[in-house]
Design a protein around this motif. Structure first.
Motif, PDB file in Angstrom:
ATOM      1  N   SER A 174       0.833  -1.211   0.000  1.00 45.43           N
ATOM      2  CA  SER A 174       0.000   0.000   0.000  1.00 45.43           C
ATOM      3  C   SER A 174       0.860   1.251   0.000  1.00 45.43           C
ATOM      4  O   SER A 174       0.626   2.185  -0.774  1.00 45.43           O
ATOM      5  N   GLN A 175       1.867   1.282   0.875  1.00 45.30           N
ATOM      6  CA  GLN A 175       2.754   2.442   0.948  1.00 45.30           C
ATOM      7  C   GLN A 175       3.566   2.597  -0.338  1.00 45.30           C
ATOM      8  O   GLN A 175       3.778   3.719  -0.821  1.00 45.30           O
ATOM      9  N   ALA A 176       3.997   1.476  -0.903  1.00 50.02           N
ATOM     10  CA  ALA A 176       4.747   1.522  -2.163  1.00 50.02           C
ATOM     11  C   ALA A 176       3.889   2.124  -3.274  1.00 50.02           C
ATOM     12  O   ALA A 176       4.326   3.026  -3.997  1.00 50.02           O
ATOM     13  N   LEU A 177       2.654   1.637  -3.393  1.00 45.24           N
ATOM     14  CA  LEU A 177       1.751   2.118  -4.445  1.00 45.24           C
ATOM     15  C   LEU A 177       1.405   3.591  -4.258  1.00 45.24           C
ATOM     16  O   LEU A 177       1.529   4.392  -5.193  1.00 45.24           O
ATOM     17  N   LEU A 178       0.970   3.953  -3.054  1.00 44.95           N
ATOM     18  CA  LEU A 178       0.497   5.324  -2.810  1.00 44.95           C
ATOM     19  C   LEU A 178       1.614   6.349  -3.013  1.00 44.95           C
ATOM     20  O   LEU A 178       1.395   7.402  -3.625  1.00 44.95           O
ATOM     21  N   ASN A 179       2.798   6.045  -2.511  1.00 39.97           N
ATOM     22  CA  ASN A 179       3.893   7.010  -2.626  1.00 39.97           C
ATOM     23  C   ASN A 179       4.466   7.091  -4.034  1.00 39.97           C
ATOM     24  O   ASN A 179       4.946   8.139  -4.448  1.00 39.97           O
ATOM     25  N   ALA A 180       4.402   5.977  -4.772  1.00 42.17           N
ATOM     26  CA  ALA A 180       4.875   6.000  -6.160  1.00 42.17           C
ATOM     27  C   ALA A 180       3.906   6.766  -7.058  1.00 42.17           C
ATOM     28  O   ALA A 180       4.316   7.608  -7.852  1.00 42.17           O
ATOM     29  N   GLN A 181       2.598   6.482  -6.914  1.00 41.84           N
ATOM     30  CA  GLN A 181       1.634   7.135  -7.809  1.00 41.84           C
ATOM     31  C   GLN A 181       1.479   8.627  -7.523  1.00 41.84           C
ATOM     32  O   GLN A 181       1.053   9.389  -8.394  1.00 41.84           O
ATOM     33  N   ASP A 182       1.844   9.056  -6.313  1.00 37.82           N
ATOM     34  CA  ASP A 182       1.821  10.492  -6.007  1.00 37.82           C
ATOM     35  C   ASP A 182       2.861  11.261  -6.825  1.00 37.82           C
ATOM     36  O   ASP A 182       2.764  12.483  -6.942  1.00 37.82           O
ATOM     37  N   ARG A 183       3.850  10.565  -7.354  1.00 39.60           N
ATOM     38  CA  ARG A 183       4.879  11.194  -8.192  1.00 39.60           C
ATOM     39  C   ARG A 183       4.591  11.012  -9.678  1.00 39.60           C
ATOM     40  O   ARG A 183       5.474  11.257 -10.505  1.00 39.60           O
ATOM     41  N   ASP A 184       3.395  10.571 -10.022  1.00 36.30           N
ATOM     42  CA  ASP A 184       3.051  10.328 -11.427  1.00 36.30           C
ATOM     43  C   ASP A 184       1.741  11.036 -11.754  1.00 36.30           C
ATOM     44  O   ASP A 184       0.736  10.814 -11.080  1.00 36.30           O
ATOM     45  N   ALA A 185       1.753  11.893 -12.776  1.00 40.00           N
ATOM     46  CA  ALA A 185       0.556  12.656 -13.134  1.00 40.00           C
ATOM     47  C   ALA A 185      -0.517  11.800 -13.807  1.00 40.00           C
ATOM     48  O   ALA A 185      -1.682  12.170 -13.821  1.00 40.00           O
ATOM     49  N   LEU A 186      -0.126  10.645 -14.360  1.00 38.93           N
ATOM     50  CA  LEU A 186      -1.068   9.854 -15.159  1.00 38.93           C
ATOM     51  C   LEU A 186      -1.765   8.739 -14.373  1.00 38.93           C
ATOM     52  O   LEU A 186      -2.621   8.054 -14.915  1.00 38.93           O
ATOM     53  N   SER A 187      -1.377   8.549 -13.112  1.00 41.05           N
ATOM     54  CA  SER A 187      -2.029   7.492 -12.331  1.00 41.05           C
ATOM     55  C   SER A 187      -2.336   7.992 -10.926  1.00 41.05           C
ATOM     56  O   SER A 187      -1.838   9.028 -10.505  1.00 41.05           O
ATOM     57  N   GLU A 197      -4.305 -15.423   0.050  1.00 39.17           N
ATOM     58  CA  GLU A 197      -3.816 -16.444   0.985  1.00 39.17           C
ATOM     59  C   GLU A 197      -4.396 -17.789   0.561  1.00 39.17           C
ATOM     60  O   GLU A 197      -5.236 -17.854  -0.336  1.00 39.17           O
ATOM     61  N   MET A 198      -3.971 -18.861   1.228  1.00 38.22           N
ATOM     62  CA  MET A 198      -4.403 -20.205   0.833  1.00 38.22           C
ATOM     63  C   MET A 198      -5.920 -20.377   0.917  1.00 38.22           C
ATOM     64  O   MET A 198      -6.520 -21.060   0.102  1.00 38.22           O
ATOM     65  N   ASP A 199      -6.538 -19.753   1.919  1.00 40.26           N
ATOM     66  CA  ASP A 199      -7.969 -19.980   2.143  1.00 40.26           C
ATOM     67  C   ASP A 199      -8.860 -18.805   1.745  1.00 40.26           C
ATOM     68  O   ASP A 199     -10.076 -18.917   1.781  1.00 40.26           O
ATOM     69  N   LYS A 200      -8.263 -17.664   1.359  1.00 38.85           N
ATOM     70  CA  LYS A 200      -9.116 -16.502   1.022  1.00 38.85           C
ATOM     71  C   LYS A 200      -8.343 -15.443   0.236  1.00 38.85           C
ATOM     72  O   LYS A 200      -7.106 -15.425   0.216  1.00 38.85           O
ATOM     73  N   ILE A 201      -9.118 -14.577  -0.413  1.00 39.11           N
ATOM     74  CA  ILE A 201      -8.576 -13.364  -1.033  1.00 39.11           C
ATOM     75  C   ILE A 201      -9.235 -12.175  -0.343  1.00 39.11           C
ATOM     76  O   ILE A 201     -10.464 -12.078  -0.287  1.00 39.11           O
ATOM     77  N   THR A 202      -8.416 -11.279   0.207  1.00 39.14           N
ATOM     78  CA  THR A 202      -8.929 -10.084   0.881  1.00 39.14           C
ATOM     79  C   THR A 202      -8.700  -8.880  -0.020  1.00 39.14           C
ATOM     80  O   THR A 202      -7.583  -8.669  -0.503  1.00 39.14           O
ATOM     81  N   THR A 203      -9.757  -8.112  -0.259  1.00 42.22           N
ATOM     82  CA  THR A 203      -9.658  -6.908  -1.096  1.00 42.22           C
ATOM     83  C   THR A 203      -9.851  -5.676  -0.230  1.00 42.22           C
ATOM     84  O   THR A 203     -10.827  -5.589   0.523  1.00 42.22           O
ATOM     85  N   LYS A 204      -8.919  -4.751  -0.314  1.00 39.78           N
ATOM     86  CA  LYS A 204      -9.006  -3.504   0.442  1.00 39.78           C
ATOM     87  C   LYS A 204      -8.841  -2.325  -0.506  1.00 39.78           C
ATOM     88  O   LYS A 204      -8.005  -2.365  -1.420  1.00 39.78           O
ATOM     89  N   HIS A 205      -9.651  -1.277  -0.295  1.00 39.36           N
ATOM     90  CA  HIS A 205      -9.584  -0.081  -1.132  1.00 39.36           C
ATOM     91  C   HIS A 205      -8.873   1.035  -0.378  1.00 39.36           C
ATOM     92  O   HIS A 205      -9.122   1.247   0.810  1.00 39.36           O
ATOM     93  N   LEU A 206      -7.995   1.737  -1.075  1.00 41.36           N
ATOM     94  CA  LEU A 206      -7.182   2.786  -0.465  1.00 41.36           C
ATOM     95  C   LEU A 206      -7.681   4.168  -0.885  1.00 41.36           C
ATOM     96  O   LEU A 206      -7.995   4.375  -2.059  1.00 41.36           O
ATOM     97  N   LYS A 207      -7.760   5.074   0.073  1.00 43.56           N
ATOM     98  CA  LYS A 207      -8.013   6.469  -0.257  1.00 43.56           C
ATOM     99  C   LYS A 207      -6.683   7.106  -0.647  1.00 43.56           C
ATOM    100  O   LYS A 207      -5.658   6.825  -0.019  1.00 43.56           O
ATOM    101  N   ALA A 208      -6.706   7.956  -1.648  1.00 44.95           N
ATOM    102  CA  ALA A 208      -5.471   8.608  -2.087  1.00 44.95           C
ATOM    103  C   ALA A 208      -5.770  10.039  -2.477  1.00 44.95           C
ATOM    104  O   ALA A 208      -6.942  10.474  -2.487  1.00 44.95           O
ATOM    105  N   ARG A 209      -4.722  10.780  -2.792  1.00 48.34           N
ATOM    106  CA  ARG A 209      -4.907  12.148  -3.274  1.00 48.34           C
ATOM    107  C   ARG A 209      -5.734  12.144  -4.559  1.00 48.34           C
ATOM    108  O   ARG A 209      -5.514  11.306  -5.432  1.00 48.34           O
ATOM    109  N   MET A 210      -6.657  13.088  -4.673  1.00 50.86           N
ATOM    110  CA  MET A 210      -7.530  13.152  -5.847  1.00 50.86           C
ATOM    111  C   MET A 210      -7.144  14.345  -6.744  1.00 50.86           C
ATOM    112  O   MET A 210      -7.993  15.091  -7.224  1.00 50.86           O
ATOM    113  N   ASP A 211      -5.853  14.549  -6.893  1.00 50.59           N
ATOM    114  CA  ASP A 211      -5.408  15.657  -7.753  1.00 50.59           C
ATOM    115  C   ASP A 211      -4.264  15.202  -8.650  1.00 50.59           C
ATOM    116  O   ASP A 211      -3.510  16.006  -9.139  1.00 50.59           O
TER     117      ASP A 211
END
Length: 211
Positions: A174-187, A197-211
């Motif tokens: 999450s930190q890798a994605l959020l901090n990388a995309q903050d330096r990119d105008a196109l994403s 994981e072996m028994d499940k897939i967990t999906t989480k949505h991240l809030k990010a800068r909207m500019d």
């Protein structure tokens, strides 16, 4: 001299940042949510990661039209495999299917560079990526794709540790994605993380800068 937009690769037209990271008996794949037309934002809930099995997902960074086409073709091929073989497709097998699909169209390629993340039957994490004509790269730590790969490489190298648990893996990717995309105008414009994981897939949505 032509402007920067005239020289831009068509793969970068819609904008995307995506990465996959391996942990201990778990694997995570994350992407942003933005759909753009160069500098103009069209949508901020565009799906770029698709479930292909109980413990298998594929992310498709690239041109949005080809993301839709390739995801449907891969769903078709995995469903056909399940019908014929009566079992789930292994991530390593799926990588070969992706590679084959893209290489078939090498003279007029699909402009996507897939990231594959999943768990083998014994729980071993599997992550791989291919280029737009299907040349595979299998890694043990992380793979990145999209329009801010240099920033993602830096963040992932800084934050990735071997044998991370699901919670630690979620925090790192999450930190890798959020901090990388903050330096990119196109994403950017939010993010989504899938932890497999072996028994499940967990999906989480991240809030990010909207500019």
């Amino acid at each position: 001299e032509p402007g920067i937009l005239e020289r831009m690769s068509i793969s970068e037209y819609n904008g995307v940042s995506m990465c996959a990271m391996a942990g201990k008996n778990c694997v995570a794949i994350a992407s942003d949510k933005r759909l753009g037309a160069q500098a103009q934002t069209v949508s901020c809930d565009f799906q770029k990661i698709f479930k292909m099995g109980k413990r298998l997902m594929v992310g498709l960074p690239g041109l949005a039209t080809d993301v839709l086409t390739v995801s449907q073709k891969l769903t078709y091929r995995t469903n056909l495999y399940k019908l014929n073989e009566e079992r789930e497709m292994r991530p390593s097998t799926f990588t070969n299917v992706v590679s084959s699909l893209l290489y078939e169209k090498r003279f007029g390629p699909y402009y996507v560079e897939p990231l594959i993340a999943g768990l083998e039957e014994d729980g071993t994490p599997f992550i791989a990526s291919t280029d737009l004509i299907g040349c595979p790269l299998v890694c043990t730590d992380f793979v990145v794709g999209g329009t801010c790969t240099e920033q993602l490489y830096g963040m992932c190298e800084a934050l990735h540790n071997p044998d991370m648990g699901p919670d630690e893996l979620f925090e790192a990717i999450s930190q890798a994605l959020l901090n990388a995309q903050d330096r990119d105008a196109l994403s950017g414009w939010g993010g989504v993380v899938h932890i497999i994981e072996m028994d499940k897939i967990t999906t989480k949505h991240l809030k990010a800068r909207m500019d």
